[in-house]
Write a protein that holds these residues in place. Structure first.
Motif, short mmCIF file in Angstrom:
data_model
loop_
_atom_site.label_atom_id
_atom_site.label_comp_id
_atom_site.label_asym_id
_atom_site.label_seq_id
_atom_site.Cartn_x
_atom_site.Cartn_y
_atom_site.Cartn_z
N ARG A 102 0.85 -1.20 0.00
CA ARG A 102 0.00 0.00 0.00
C ARG A 102 0.88 1.24 0.00
N ASP B 50 0.83 5.83 -0.78
CA ASP B 50 0.05 7.06 -0.91
C ASP B 50 0.93 8.06 -1.64
N ASP C 234 -2.57 12.30 -0.03
CA ASP C 234 -3.91 12.80 0.31
C ASP C 234 -4.67 11.88 1.26
N GLN D 82 -5.55 8.83 0.66
CA GLN D 82 -6.16 7.75 -0.10
C GLN D 82 -5.05 6.83 -0.61
N ASN D 83 -5.13 5.55 -0.28
CA ASN D 83 -4.03 4.64 -0.59
C ASN D 83 -4.21 3.92 -1.92
N SER D 84 -3.10 3.78 -2.63
CA SER D 84 -3.06 2.84 -3.75
C SER D 84 -2.79 1.47 -3.15
N TYR E 227 -1.96 -2.62 -3.99
CA TYR E 227 -1.51 -3.66 -4.92
C TYR E 227 -1.58 -4.98 -4.18
N GLU F 137 -5.77 -1.12 -7.04
CA GLU F 137 -6.86 -0.20 -6.72
C GLU F 137 -6.29 1.21 -6.53
N ARG F 138 -6.89 2.17 -7.17
CA ARG F 138 -6.54 3.58 -7.02
C ARG F 138 -5.04 3.83 -7.24
N GLU F 139 -4.54 3.39 -8.36
CA GLU F 139 -3.09 3.50 -8.63
C GLU F 139 -2.60 4.95 -8.66
N ASP F 140 -3.50 5.89 -9.00
CA ASP F 140 -3.06 7.28 -9.11
C ASP F 140 -3.01 8.00 -7.77
N GLU F 141 -3.45 7.31 -6.72
CA GLU F 141 -3.46 7.96 -5.38
C GLU F 141 -2.08 7.94 -4.74
#
Length: 208
Positions: A176, A178, A182, A184-186, A188, A204-208
């Motif tokens: 995980r 960030d 921000d 919000q965690n990316s 993997y 999930e949320r790779e751009d975070e």
């Protein structure tokens, strides 16, 4: 005693006192040249042995010099992981993908040797923010697995063990991060089933 035979008339000439390469005439008019002295058998053997012994030593000395030079290029151990990542401009997502696969491989190897899946993490306790490296703390479970992502890391790692729908043990390995800080965690993750099969990396949320 050294001597030289004339190729034209066969006369023998003593070479004592003559220098190498010195030219002189035979009585038949043929010009002769004093040759270089021949090495004795003992000197030839000594020369060959010197080459056979000296060459490996020279190669070893060269190898030692190269090793010393390469060691001088390695950053100090205290922060080598962070320096390597920074130097290579490794993207956080690439780092996460490589390490989460390595983590699941370590879990599978531990299970093959000990018969059980091992829970580990989450480590560090907090997800690193803004892609900044933080010290990777001592964790007995990760040490048992042989998983060592570096003295400084930009991601949090975890091994979770649970049951799949048919009651078989199933492992999920997490990384995980960030990247933008921000909160919000990316995430993997790789799933490892009871048969040792791994899933593709889930992101999930790779751009975070």
């Amino acid at each position: 005693m050294r001597s030289l035979i004339c190729p034209r008339c066969g006369a023998t000439h003593e070479l004592t006192g003559r220098k190498r390469g010195e030219r002189f005439p035979c009585s038949c008019g043929q010009e002769l040249v004093t040759p270089a002295p021949r090495l004795s058998t003992g000197k030839v053997v000594a020369l060959v042995l010197a080459v056979l012994v000296g060459l490996p030593l020279l190669v070893m000395a060269g190898g030692a010099l190269v090793f010393w030079w390469r060691v001088r290029q390695v950053p100090p151990a205290s922060d080598s992981a962070f320096r390597v990542d920074a130097a290579q401009n490794v993207a956080l997502g690439d780092e996460a993908r490589v390490n989460v696969i390595a983590l699941c491989d370590a879990v599978q190897m531990y299970r093959a040797e000990n018969g059980v899946f091992l829970v580990a993490g989450p480590t560090p306790r907090e997800v690193p923010r803004g892609g900044q490296a933080v010290p990777f703390p001592h964790d007995e479970a990760f040490e048992k697995l042989g998983f060592a992502p570096g003295t400084a890391v930009r991601l949090q790692y975890q091994v979770e063990v649970r049951e799949d729908p048919v009651g078989e043990p199933e492992v999920i390995c997490y990384a995980r991060g960030d990247r933008d800080g921000d909160g919000q965690n990316s995430v993997y993750s790789v799933t490892l089933d009871a048969n040792g099969m791994t899933s593709p990396i889930q992101v999930e949320r790779e751009d975070e």
